[in-house]
Design a protein around this motif. Structure first.
Motif, short mmCIF file in Angstrom:
data_model
loop_
_atom_site.label_atom_id
_atom_site.label_comp_id
_atom_site.label_asym_id
_atom_site.label_seq_id
_atom_site.Cartn_x
_atom_site.Cartn_y
_atom_site.Cartn_z
N SER A 1 32.15 31.63 11.95
CA SER A 1 32.52 32.18 13.25
C SER A 1 33.17 33.54 13.08
O SER A 1 32.87 34.50 13.82
CB SER A 1 33.46 31.22 13.98
N GLY B 1 38.95 24.01 11.01
CA GLY B 1 39.38 25.10 11.88
C GLY B 1 38.37 25.40 12.96
O GLY B 1 37.17 25.14 12.82
N GLN B 2 38.85 25.99 14.02
CA GLN B 2 37.98 26.39 15.13
C GLN B 2 38.49 27.70 15.71
O GLN B 2 39.69 27.85 15.94
CB GLN B 2 37.94 25.30 16.20
N TYR B 3 37.55 28.60 15.96
CA TYR B 3 37.91 29.96 16.32
C TYR B 3 37.75 30.18 17.82
O TYR B 3 36.85 30.86 18.28
CB TYR B 3 37.02 30.93 15.53
N ASP C 1 42.71 28.14 6.33
CA ASP C 1 41.63 29.13 6.34
C ASP C 1 42.12 30.56 6.17
O ASP C 1 41.42 31.39 5.58
CB ASP C 1 40.87 29.04 7.67
N ASN D 1 46.43 25.03 9.10
CA ASN D 1 45.65 26.23 8.77
C ASN D 1 45.47 26.31 7.26
O ASN D 1 46.42 26.58 6.53
CB ASN D 1 46.37 27.48 9.30
N THR E 1 30.46 27.77 18.93
CA THR E 1 30.23 26.35 18.63
C THR E 1 28.85 25.89 19.05
O THR E 1 28.38 24.85 18.60
CB THR E 1 31.30 25.48 19.33
N ASP F 1 30.98 26.86 11.48
CA ASP F 1 32.35 26.51 11.12
C ASP F 1 33.25 27.74 11.30
O ASP F 1 32.80 28.81 11.72
CB ASP F 1 32.41 25.97 9.69
N TYR F 2 34.53 27.57 10.95
CA TYR F 2 35.48 28.65 11.20
C TYR F 2 35.11 29.91 10.41
O TYR F 2 35.16 31.02 10.95
CB TYR F 2 36.89 28.17 10.82
N THR G 1 44.66 27.31 12.37
CA THR G 1 43.38 27.62 13.03
C THR G 1 42.86 26.39 13.73
O THR G 1 41.81 26.41 14.32
CB THR G 1 42.34 28.09 11.98
N GLY H 1 39.57 22.23 17.04
CA GLY H 1 39.38 21.83 15.66
C GLY H 1 40.01 20.47 15.37
O GLY H 1 40.32 19.68 16.27
#
Length: 967
Positions: free
Chosen positions: A243, A127-129, A153, A151, A234, A239-240, A101, A116
């Motif tokens: 999101s 993580g970043q979505y 998450d 990853n 964002t 956070d992930y 992620t 991320g």
């Protein structure tokens, strides 16, 4: 059909087969990269279970990994070598989908993009979505693509589940722009639908279905926006995990409100049990999303999809049932639900497969089409129903009118016979009928006549609706009509402490009206006013100009409820008839809380007499008509404008807008200069820039308003931005109007002229009020003065003659036309004061002592009637309140830059709280003679008004300053 459209869309956007990577190498040397489409970097990539650009421990994995090979590592590195033709030197682009992620993308060892934070530990991982794209240039024929992924998450671990796109920068941008355009179009349409629905709810049709409609479309638009650009999450520093939760919740809410909207439209099944179960499931899903970790949310995605699918299918089935039951518009609801369901099915296909499906707008378009056709069909049905109802109402209204006409005629005949018989009995055998019975007969006759008016109102109301009523306007004496109505209505005041009073002058001109209709109008208005009045007086007043007479019926004894009813006069039959009859005469009727006011045209043969009669009217009602004596600015008068702006160019533009023969524009570039000039000249208008150095335009405006009210000195604000907060601030601080830069010359000139005209109208009114102060000589003052003259005629004739001369001088100065001027010589004012004090001295003798402390060599001009009212206040409310009387000082003192004028007495004085209220315009004045008017004029001319000092039992001192040089 919807599936066929979808498949055709997919086929249209399909790209030619591109080569697959083999053992970590993608050979594109035999393929030309075009700007029309990108290629997928699918195939065999090298994978190493670690984070680094170079690793010897690698394995071959398939990308995308979904359904092909399971990645067991939570972090790792993917590597792919791309072979290009040697002559291909251009900018390339890469579109990276949602990676699991966090990811970093390197090209030839250089980091060009990331999402991320990639790390080998959960603590360092972030993580970043959202997906991302990157662009780079290279002159090499081989590109080494390295993608680091971590990853911690989701269950998918360090996998790449969707295809990575590669191509020329133009192809990547073209695909992104295409998706952006389609998405934005859909979002805009959704927002327009939501806006349309909420406006209808707020202003036209307050139904819950419109709120469902609004919220559903807003959340659908938000869902599409998030799906298009997940980086928007964002913005809220999510956070992930959150999101994912917000994304799932937004889609859940949009689906829920869609179901609720359909439920509201499916009226036959609005209370179906299935909707209660669906509501519970949606509520549980919302609770599930916000309370459980995201790994449970991923595992429940299929359940969510089934819930959406099941609820929409339920709507489709119920809508088709209604369609079968002859509710044709329900078919369009089924079409809308089916379009939405189709979208859900393809979302499920997209989730369970690795196939990349392009953005498809036609589900939305069919849904919009379904809603539009539904509302169109519903509108047609309601329109047909409305036509039927209108026809029925017209029939019922005609039957009602026929009934009223027949009933009125049937009642009027016996009523007329009863009145005739009663009148006959009343007139004959006068001596045989007891006085009490005779009065009862008279009362019976009057009541019968009033009832006949009511019946006539019923007939007239019907005739007015049918536009068949005729009037015969002619020259009519309103006195005759009014006093006739007074007599008719006199019985109603029996038992009530009510007086009917007319203050209409005898010389009031005739009006052009149908006499019978005028009587009917006056009767209905007065009758209604009497019904609403418990006690007191009802006064009928009148005024006129050259062409129009204005009649006012006012009652001081109305209750609050009665005043409210008068405002809603259209609810009374007689008043509605009055209003329409007055309009037939060319006039109008309106209310002012406790009075009726209506207008009628003046008879033509009397119109030429109005101007001479106006003088007589002024004797009767001076305050009302005194405003007609206001003078317009004389020819050649130059209006003074102070323009303040730190931009010399703007000042030059302002100066050129106003012609020099009518306006003199003085320009300054700082607020300090403006403050220095503020009291030097009697300005007609200030044009002020909001943004100024040191002292801002807003602060300068606040300082100006400490000296001048908005009516005394208008301010036109120049603002560079038409934002609400700028405008609100300006008006809160006291601007009269504003103009937005860049300046529109016509707008600035028109607005400026309007403000200058208003200022001069107010100034004239203040001067006229000053003249009115002296014009309204109190009757007891005249009576007592005449009594004193009469007494002296038998005691001391020489004193009588002297007093008579001073009294004549006093009256002459009181009505001097110079009292309407802005300023007069001080000697003019002092002569009036001397005459007044001489008269009062003769009346009260030693109880009144006067001390003059003036410099006869001083020459200056002061506002008229600025000293005499102060002296009169000192005598009436100070000295004469003491049994032994007292002394009044008139003191004029020469100062270096100004002259101080003071009126001092040693009378009863005032408490501090009282004398502070004397000049407060918000508190109604009851005794003081014109102090507020004097204070206003002094502040407008000199920038400062009266100063008061007073102590109980010690006396009062009132002073004001006159600058020596006033331009």
């Amino acid at each position: 059909m919807l599936t066929c459209f979808r498949l055709a869309w997919v086929a249209y956007h399909a790209t030619p087969d591109s080569p697959l990577a083999k053992e970590g190498v993608l050979d594109l040397r035999n393929m030309e990269l075009t700007d029309d489409y990108s290629i997928s970097l699918d195939g065999e990539w090298e994978f190493s279970s670690g984070i680094g650009l170079h690793s010897s421990d690698t394995e071959i994995v398939s990308v995308p990994t979904r359904g092909k090979q399971e990645i067991h590592d939570q972090f790792g590195t993917y590597k792919l070598r791309i072979l290009l033709n040697q002559d291909q030197k251009q900018m390339y682009g890469i579109q990276v989908p949602l990676a699991n992620t966090a990811s970093k993308l390197f090209v030839n060892g250089d980091l060009i993009a990331q999402a991320g934070e990639v790390a080998e530990t959960n603590r360092q991982h972030q993580g970043q979505y959202h997906s991302y794209s990157a662009f780079f240039t290279t002159d090499q024929n081989e590109i080494e693509l390295v993608m680091q992924v971590s990853n911690f998450d989701t269950p998918e671990k360090a996998s790449i589940e969707k295809s990575i796109k590669f191509g020329s920068d133009t192809s990547i941008i073209h695909e992104q722009q295409s998706n952006k355009t389609l998405t934005m179009m859909i979002i805009i349409v959704l927002l327009l639908y939501a806006l349309h629905a909420i406006l209808i709810y707020l202003f036209i049709y307050r139904k819950k279905v419109l709120l469902f409609f609004t919220v559903g479309f807003l959340f659908t638009a938000l869902d599409e926006f998030i799906n298009y650009n997940k980086s928007v999450l964002t913005w809220f520093h999510l956070d992930y995990d959150w999101s994912i939760k917000v994304t799932q919740f937004v889609y859940l809410v949009s689906a829920f409100f869609f179901v609720q909207l359909m439920r509201s439209l499916l009226t036959e099944y609005r209370k179906a049990r299935v909707f209660h179960w669906l509501n519970m499931l949606y509520g549980l899903c919302a609770l599930y999303i916000f309370t459980l970790p995201i790994r449970f949310i991923f595992s429940a995605e299929i359940f969510f999809s089934l819930l959406y699918l099941g609820s929409f299918m339920t709507v489709i089935i119920l809508a088709l049932k209604l369609y079968v039951q002859k509710q044709e518009e329900s078919f369009f609801l089924a079409l809308t639900a089916l379009s939405t369901t189709s979208g859900i099915i393809w979302v499920i296909i997209k989730i369970v497969s690795s196939y990349e499906i392009p953005f498809y707008p036609f589900d939305y378009l069919f849904a919009f089409l379904g809603f539009s056709l539904f509302w169109l069909k519903r509108f047609q049905q309601m329109n047909e129903e409305s036509k039927v109802l209108v026809h029925q109402l017209k029939q019922a209204d005609k039957q009602k009118d026929d009934f009223l006409i027949n009933s009125s005629q049937q009642l009027w005949n016996p009523l007329n016979e009863m009145i005739t018989i009663a009148q006959t009995i009343h007139d004959r055998n006068k001596e045989e009928i007891p006085l009490e019975d005779k009065n009862d007969l008279k009362l019976l006759i009057d009541i019968g006549r009033s009832m006949s008016f009511v019946l006539n109102d019923l007939l007239d109301f019907t005739r007015l609706k049918e536009q068949t009523i005729q009037i015969d306007p002619k020259s009519t004496n309103i006195h005759a009509a009014l006093f006739g109505v007074f007599d008719i209505l006199s019985f109603i005041t029996d038992g009530k402490n009510i007086q009917l009073i007319s203050t209409i002058p005898d010389a009031f001109p005739h009006v052009r009206a149908d006499e019978q209709r005028l009587i009917q109008i006056l009767f209905n208005l007065l009758h209604y006013t009497i019904k609403c009045t418990n006690e007191g007086s009802i006064v009928v007043k009148a005024d006129c100009n050259e062409h129009t007479a204005t009649i006012q019926i006012e009652s001081a004894g109305l209750s609050i409820n009665a005043k409210r009813k008068m405002i809603k006069h259209s609810e009374e039959l007689g008043l509605r008839v009055c209003e329409q009859l007055i309009e037939l005469h060319g006039g109008s009727l309106h209310t002012q809380y406790s009075s009726f006011i209506f207008t009628l045209p003046i008879a033509k043969e009397q119109a030429q007499l109005v101007e001479t009669q106006k003088i007589d009217l002024n004797k009767e009602v001076a305050v009302t008509d005194l405003s007609q004596l206001q003078e317009k600015p004389a020819a050649g008068h130059c209006f003074m404008i102070l323009a303040i702006d730190d931009d010399p160019v703007t000042l030059k533009v302002i100066r050129t807008i106003f012609p020099a023969e009518k306006y003199e524009v003085v320009t300054v570039t700082t607020s300090k200069e403006a403050l220095d000039l503020l009291n030097v000249i009697d300005w007609d208008l200030i044009i002020l820039d909001a943004m100024m150095p040191k002292i801002s335009g807003y602060e300068l405006m606040r300082l100006i308003r400490e000296q001048y009210s908005a009516l005394e000195l208008p301010i036109l604000l120049l603002t560079a931005r038409n934002y609400p907060e700028h405008v609100y601030t300006g008006f809160a601080l006291g601007t009269n109007d504003y103009v937005t830069k860049p300046i529109n010359s016509l707008e600035l000139k028109v607005r400026s002229k309007a403000l200058i005209d208003l200022k001069h109208a107010i100034s004239e009114r203040l001067r006229m009020e000053a003249a009115w102060l002296q014009a309204q000589i109190q009757p007891h003052f005249l009576f007592n003065t005449l009594n004193t003259i009469a007494s002296l005629s038998t005691i001391d004739s020489s004193r009588m003659v002297h007093l008579l001369n001073e009294f004549g001088q006093y009256l002459h100065k009181s009505f001097d036309v110079r009292n309407l001027e802005r300023v007069v010589p001080i000697e003019h004012e002092l002569e009036l004061v001397r005459s007044y004090l001489y008269i009062e001295k003769e009346r009260f003798g030693n109880r009144l002592q006067v001390i003059w402390e003036t410099d006869t060599t001083l020459t200056l001009e002061i506002p008229p009637l600025s000293i005499q009212p102060l002296v009169e206040n000192a005598v009436q409310h100070g000295i004469l309140k003491k049994t032994q009387g007292g002394t009044v000082w008139i003191r004029i003192t020469d100062q270096p830059t100004f002259i101080t004028i003071a009126v001092i007495d040693d009378g009863v004085g005032m408490q501090e709280e009282r004398w502070k209220q004397v000049l407060d315009e918000r508190i109604p004045q009851r005794k003081e003679v014109g102090l507020i008017n004097i204070n206003k004029r002094l502040k407008r001319i000199y920038g400062q008004g009266l100063q008061i000092k007073s102590s109980p039992a010690e006396g009062t001192e009132i002073t004001f300053n006159v600058p020596k040089v006033i331009e």
